[in-house]
Design a protein around this motif. Structure first.
Motif: not given
Length: 186
Positions: A4-7, A9-10, A13
């Motif tokens: 997913s996009p949040s993964q 991004n994580a 980071e």
């Protein structure tokens, strides 16, 4: 299942928060035998891993980053000779005084670090080594000149003493001859 996009991004980071070091492994040949090196295969691997592009980019930029204090430690002796007030300068000004020995396009100064092109540090070290060798030669020449001068002075004094002794011996011989001639006349 796709990330997913949040993964993503994580993950980005996490990567950006650390200091990543990459180890790239290369296969020297397809047969997996020792002592055999296939240069075309290795070149293809270096190209696909982006190593050659990284090297090209580093050469175009300023890959060497060093603190002002390290630059000063490298070249302080040469600078102090020409700039006696160097101790009153800021760390950045002292680093700049050392780096001015290089062509201006070989270095840039940041807020806390000096940025150098590939080879700039080697050039600076070579120039400073040559200057130190020149200084050592000048010191040796001065010491030899003083030693030769003192030896010349000692030699001149010895010659003068020999000449004085020769003249005294001649005078004594002349006086003896005169005394002998006077006794013979009587």
């Amino acid at each position: 299942s796709s990330p997913s996009p949040s993964q993503a991004n994580a993950l980005l980071e996490t990567l950006q928060s650390g200091t990543p070091h990459f180890v790239r492994c290369l296969k020297p040949n397809s047969a997996q035998t020792g002592g055999d090196f296939d240069s075309a295969l290795v070149l293809a691997q270096l190209n696909s891993l982006g190593v050659l592009e990284t090297v090209r980019i580093r050469r175009e930029g300023f890959p060497v980053r060093t603190d002002f204090a390290e630059v000063w430690a490298l070249g302080w002796a040469a600078v102090v000779r020409v700039t006696p007030q160097a101790s009153r300068l800021s760390a950045k000004q002292r680093a700049e005084a050392v780096l001015q020995r290089l062509p201006r396009d070989m270095w840039k100064l940041g807020h806390t670090k000096a940025f150098l092109r590939d080879g700039a540090l080697g050039l600076l070290e070579a120039e400073l080594a040559a200057e130190k060798a020149g200084s050592a030669t000048a010191i040796q020449a001065l010491a030899r000149r003083r030693r030769a001068s003192s030896q010349a002075t000692l030699l001149a004094e010895a010659r003068a003493k020999e000449e004085e002794e020769r003249r005294a011996a001649e005078a004594a011989a002349a006086a003896e001859a005169a005394a002998a001639a006077e006794r013979a006349e009587r």
